[in-house]
Design a protein around this motif. Structure first.
Motif, PDB file in Angstrom:
ATOM      1  N   UNK A   1       8.928  42.463  27.598  1.00  0.00           N
ATOM      2  CA  UNK A   1       8.248  43.407  28.490  1.00  0.00           C
ATOM      3  C   UNK A   1       9.155  44.581  28.903  1.00  0.00           C
ATOM      4  N   UNK A   2      10.403  44.566  28.415  1.00  0.00           N
ATOM      5  CA  UNK A   2      11.331  45.642  28.790  1.00  0.00           C
ATOM      6  C   UNK A   2      11.549  46.641  27.669  1.00  0.00           C
ATOM      7  N   UNK A   3      11.538  47.952  27.979  1.00  0.00           N
ATOM      8  CA  UNK A   3      11.899  48.930  26.970  1.00  0.00           C
ATOM      9  C   UNK A   3      13.409  48.923  26.742  1.00  0.00           C
ATOM     10  N   UNK A   4      13.848  49.092  25.501  1.00  0.00           N
ATOM     11  CA  UNK A   4      15.269  49.129  25.140  1.00  0.00           C
ATOM     12  C   UNK A   4      16.065  48.010  25.838  1.00  0.00           C
ATOM     13  N   UNK A   5      15.662  46.737  25.621  1.00  0.00           N
ATOM     14  CA  UNK A   5      16.328  45.646  26.350  1.00  0.00           C
ATOM     15  C   UNK A   5      17.775  45.441  25.905  1.00  0.00           C
ATOM     16  N   UNK A   6      18.624  45.038  26.862  1.00  0.00           N
ATOM     17  CA  UNK A   6      20.010  44.659  26.563  1.00  0.00           C
ATOM     18  C   UNK A   6      20.207  43.259  27.134  1.00  0.00           C
ATOM     19  N   UNK A   7      20.733  42.354  26.282  1.00  0.00           N
ATOM     20  CA  UNK A   7      20.897  40.951  26.695  1.00  0.00           C
ATOM     21  C   UNK A   7      22.369  40.577  26.607  1.00  0.00           C
ATOM     22  N   UNK A   8      22.901  40.050  27.716  1.00  0.00           N
ATOM     23  CA  UNK A   8      24.286  39.580  27.705  1.00  0.00           C
ATOM     24  C   UNK A   8      24.296  38.078  27.897  1.00  0.00           C
ATOM     25  N   UNK A   9      24.920  37.367  26.963  1.00  0.00           N
ATOM     26  CA  UNK A   9      24.981  35.903  27.018  1.00  0.00           C
ATOM     27  C   UNK A   9      26.419  35.494  27.295  1.00  0.00           C
ATOM     28  N   UNK A  10      26.629  34.778  28.406  1.00  0.00           N
ATOM     29  CA  UNK A  10      27.987  34.361  28.763  1.00  0.00           C
ATOM     30  C   UNK A  10      28.044  32.833  28.851  1.00  0.00           C
ATOM     31  N   UNK A  11      28.862  32.219  27.971  1.00  0.00           N
ATOM     32  CA  UNK A  11      28.962  30.772  27.917  1.00  0.00           C
ATOM     33  C   UNK A  11      29.977  30.233  28.915  1.00  0.00           C
ATOM     34  N   UNK A  12      29.691  29.027  29.472  1.00  0.00           N
ATOM     35  CA  UNK A  12      30.598  28.364  30.424  1.00  0.00           C
ATOM     36  C   UNK A  12      30.687  26.874  30.096  1.00  0.00           C
ATOM     37  N   UNK A  13      31.735  26.230  30.622  1.00  0.00           N
ATOM     38  CA  UNK A  13      31.895  24.773  30.443  1.00  0.00           C
ATOM     39  C   UNK A  13      32.271  24.123  31.776  1.00  0.00           C
ATOM     40  N   UNK A  14      32.249  22.778  31.793  1.00  0.00           N
ATOM     41  CA  UNK A  14      32.844  22.081  32.940  1.00  0.00           C
ATOM     42  C   UNK A  14      34.347  21.946  32.677  1.00  0.00           C
ATOM     43  N   UNK A  15      35.068  21.157  33.501  1.00  0.00           N
ATOM     44  CA  UNK A  15      36.530  21.159  33.405  1.00  0.00           C
ATOM     45  C   UNK A  15      37.082  20.004  32.583  1.00  0.00           C
ATOM     46  N   UNK A  16      36.217  19.296  31.846  1.00  0.00           N
ATOM     47  CA  UNK A  16      36.695  18.234  30.960  1.00  0.00           C
ATOM     48  C   UNK A  16      37.282  18.869  29.691  1.00  0.00           C
ATOM     49  N   UNK A  17      38.539  18.511  29.356  1.00  0.00           N
ATOM     50  CA  UNK A  17      39.186  19.077  28.167  1.00  0.00           C
ATOM     51  C   UNK A  17      40.127  20.201  28.550  1.00  0.00           C
ATOM     52  N   UNK A  18      40.860  20.700  27.543  1.00  0.00           N
ATOM     53  CA  UNK A  18      41.862  21.743  27.805  1.00  0.00           C
ATOM     54  C   UNK A  18      41.197  23.105  27.994  1.00  0.00           C
ATOM     55  N   UNK A  19      41.934  24.025  28.616  1.00  0.00           N
ATOM     56  CA  UNK A  19      41.429  25.396  28.784  1.00  0.00           C
ATOM     57  C   UNK A  19      41.063  25.998  27.437  1.00  0.00           C
ATOM     58  N   UNK A  20      41.966  25.776  26.444  1.00  0.00           N
ATOM     59  CA  UNK A  20      41.764  26.382  25.119  1.00  0.00           C
ATOM     60  C   UNK A  20      40.500  25.843  24.459  1.00  0.00           C
ATOM     61  N   UNK A  21      40.296  24.522  24.530  1.00  0.00           N
ATOM     62  CA  UNK A  21      39.115  23.953  23.875  1.00  0.00           C
ATOM     63  C   UNK A  21      37.834  24.380  24.598  1.00  0.00           C
ATOM     64  N   UNK A  22      37.939  24.572  25.930  1.00  0.00           N
ATOM     65  CA  UNK A  22      36.752  25.027  26.668  1.00  0.00           C
ATOM     66  C   UNK A  22      36.427  26.495  26.400  1.00  0.00           C
ATOM     67  N   UNK A  23      37.471  27.305  26.125  1.00  0.00           N
ATOM     68  CA  UNK A  23      37.212  28.705  25.724  1.00  0.00           C
ATOM     69  C   UNK A  23      36.388  28.719  24.440  1.00  0.00           C
TER      70      UNK A  23
END
Lengths: 154, 201
Positions: free
Chosen positions: B124-146
């Motif tokens: 329903x939006x003209x010229x739509x822009x979509x930003x998708x930002x992924x997140x994790x919980x804190x199980x595992x290392x910082x690197x693996x969660x990135x």
């Protein structure tokens, strides 16, 4: 001695590269045109372009509408700008860091009407958001407002 | 008769010239947000006067001598006076949270219907822009969660593209475990943090 020259050369190169990176960041669009009615023109670097939905807007662009025209722009920080008939809006400055939400907006309404819904920059660093008219400057504290500059007395 | 005309024309001309020479009359109106409350705007003239607007529909008129006068507007008067600007306002950006199976780049059963909802919102939006930002919980290392957060963002993009959204309108990023919805100690499993945020504008 030779090493010193080398060091200077490397430092100069780093400076040049850094300057280049800053320039590239400035070339990112400030926002996107989402609504257009009537005739809407963008002036960029001495050239005039007809604006349509999806046209990107850059810092230093001047956007004008004719007597039937209106335009709606969503900036990258989610600021919404919309100008009514017979308006002239100059974007003097725009910068936004999507990670920190830091940035700056500076825009001037020379004539016509402008509605503003402030975005993430106004929330994060309100002092770096400035809207201007020929005679006034507005500081914004996270809000929605309208500016009118009576063109008939211009 | 003709002399009257000349005098009238002359005075009209002088008013016109005076109008050209003086600065324009201006007006600033503070509006309520969607919640009915207003923030604030400080209006300062180049000649050093200023006024604070902090209540919905408070306004200031600046005459061509640079004088500030408080004025009162209301919803109807604003609508009538500024219709062309208000009608041109872009749709407000919206944000959706889509939840993922813990440790995986797989949308949960509960969140799957959101893909259709997102598709409708984008359409329903003209010229739509979509930003998708992924997140994790804190199980595992910082690197693996990135890595996992970026994989979730990619999976979300794929689901949207499969639903018919142009890939060119979607940008993705992974923020790892840095921005939890529910703050926890390290190594704590928290389903609410296993998510992507989809911003549509």
């Amino acid at each position: 001695m030779k090493n010193q020259y080398l060091l200077k050369a490397v430092l100069l190169l780093i400076c040049a590269l850094h300057g280049g990176a800053v320039l590239a960041a400035d070339e990112e669009p400030a926002g996107t045109i989402k609504t257009v009615t009537g005739s809407v023109t963008i002036e960029r670097g001495g050239q005039k372009l007809a604006a349509t939905e999806g046209t990107q807007v850059f810092a230093a662009d001047k956007v004008t509408t004719d007597s039937n025209g209106s335009v709606g722009i969503t900036l990258r920080d989610n600021t919404l700008l919309s100008a009514g008939h017979n308006s002239s809006l100059s974007l003097n400055k725009f910068a936004f860091d999507p990670s920190t939400h830091a940035g700056a907006i500076d825009a001037t309404l020379k004539r016509g009407t402008l509605s503003v819904v402030s975005g993430k920059i106004a929330k994060q660093s309100p002092d770096s958001v400035r809207f201007r008219t020929p005679t006034t400057t507005m500081g914004v504290r996270g809000t929605e407002f309208i500016i009118e500059v009576d063109a008939t007395k211009d | 008769m003709s002399r009257t005309f000349i005098i009238t024309a002359a005075s009209a001309l002088s008013i016109f010239i005076a109008g050209c020479a003086s600065p324009p009359a201006e007006r600033v109106v503070l509006l309520p947000g969607p919640d009915g409350k207003a923030g604030a705007v400080v209006v300062a003239t180049n000649t050093g006067s200023s006024m604070l607007l902090d209540q919905p529909y408070t306004a200031v008129a600046i005459n061509n001598q640079g004088r500030l006068n408080a004025v009162r507007e209301d919803a109807a008067s604003v609508r009538a006076r500024y219709q062309s600007a208000l009608d041109a306002q872009p749709a407000r950006p919206v944000s959706f949270s889509v939840f993922f199976v813990r440790g995986k780049d797989e949308i949960t059963m509960e969140s799957k219907p959101l893909v259709e909802k997102l598709k409708a919102e984008i359409a329903r939006r003209p010229a739509p822009e979509i930003m998708v930002i992924g997140h994790t919980d804190r199980v595992g290392s910082d690197a693996s969660n990135d890595i996992l957060s970026l994989k979730r963002a990619e999976a979300m993009r794929n689901a949207l593209v499969k639903a018919g959204i142009a890939a060119s309108s979607i940008s993705i990023a992974g923020r790892g475990e840095r921005e939890p919805l529910v703050p926890t100690a390290d190594e704590v499993a928290e389903p609410k943090n296993c998510r992507v945020e989809v911003n549509v504008r």
